[in-house]
Design a protein around this motif. Sequence first.
Motif, short mmCIF file in Angstrom:
data_model
loop_
_atom_site.label_atom_id
_atom_site.label_comp_id
_atom_site.label_asym_id
_atom_site.label_seq_id
_atom_site.Cartn_x
_atom_site.Cartn_y
_atom_site.Cartn_z
N GLY A 16 1.12 3.28 1.21
CA GLY A 16 -0.20 3.00 1.79
C GLY A 16 -0.83 1.71 1.32
N GLY A 17 -0.02 0.74 0.90
CA GLY A 17 -0.57 -0.56 0.57
C GLY A 17 -1.13 -1.21 1.84
N GLN A 18 -2.00 -2.15 1.67
CA GLN A 18 -2.62 -2.84 2.81
C GLN A 18 -2.31 -4.32 2.74
N ALA A 19 -2.03 -4.90 3.89
CA ALA A 19 -1.74 -6.34 3.99
C ALA A 19 -2.22 -6.85 5.34
N ARG A 20 -2.21 -8.16 5.51
CA ARG A 20 -2.52 -8.77 6.80
C ARG A 20 -1.25 -9.40 7.33
N LEU A 21 -0.84 -8.96 8.52
CA LEU A 21 0.33 -9.51 9.19
C LEU A 21 -0.07 -9.85 10.62
N LEU A 22 0.31 -11.01 11.07
CA LEU A 22 -0.06 -11.50 12.40
C LEU A 22 -1.58 -11.47 12.59
N GLY A 23 -2.31 -11.67 11.50
CA GLY A 23 -3.76 -11.73 11.58
C GLY A 23 -4.47 -10.39 11.61
N ARG A 24 -3.76 -9.29 11.47
CA ARG A 24 -4.36 -7.96 11.52
C ARG A 24 -3.91 -7.13 10.32
#
Length: 146
Positions: A16-24
């Motif tokens: 459940g880590g969070q990241a930004r990919l393709l701006g989302r």
Amino acid sequence: MNGVLGFTESSVKARGGQARLLGRGAAIDVDTPSSPQEGMLRFDARGKSTADDLVRQFKSPLLKHLEGSADWLATLRIREGQDKTMRAGLRVESDLKGMAVTLPDPLDQAALQRRPLVIEPVFPRTQSTPFSVRYGDNLSGVFTLA
């Protein structure tokens, strides 16, 4: 990536880590698979992208035939090759539900339909490195970017 990464001398795990990919926003899981066929490390990313996100990122004229947004799953596996070098394999898949495709029949699709799309690039990447694409039952092949 924001999240908690747990590790021992022989494993790595994150859920459940969070990241930004393709701006989302995207959810990221990291794991050390138990079988060698699964690789030494596995990264799963889940998110949703719009047609505009894809056009901005990849600049392909084909992407101008997409409208809407769809969920996707990207799996990156890192393995040790037979020659003891590290190898990476990426698989990106989506059922494209929510994404209309305005290409000629039989490649067209209404936004409410589901049609699996699987893209598997080969690493290391260059402009001429082939990648495989499967789009429903209508298209399957190996392509290079010119």
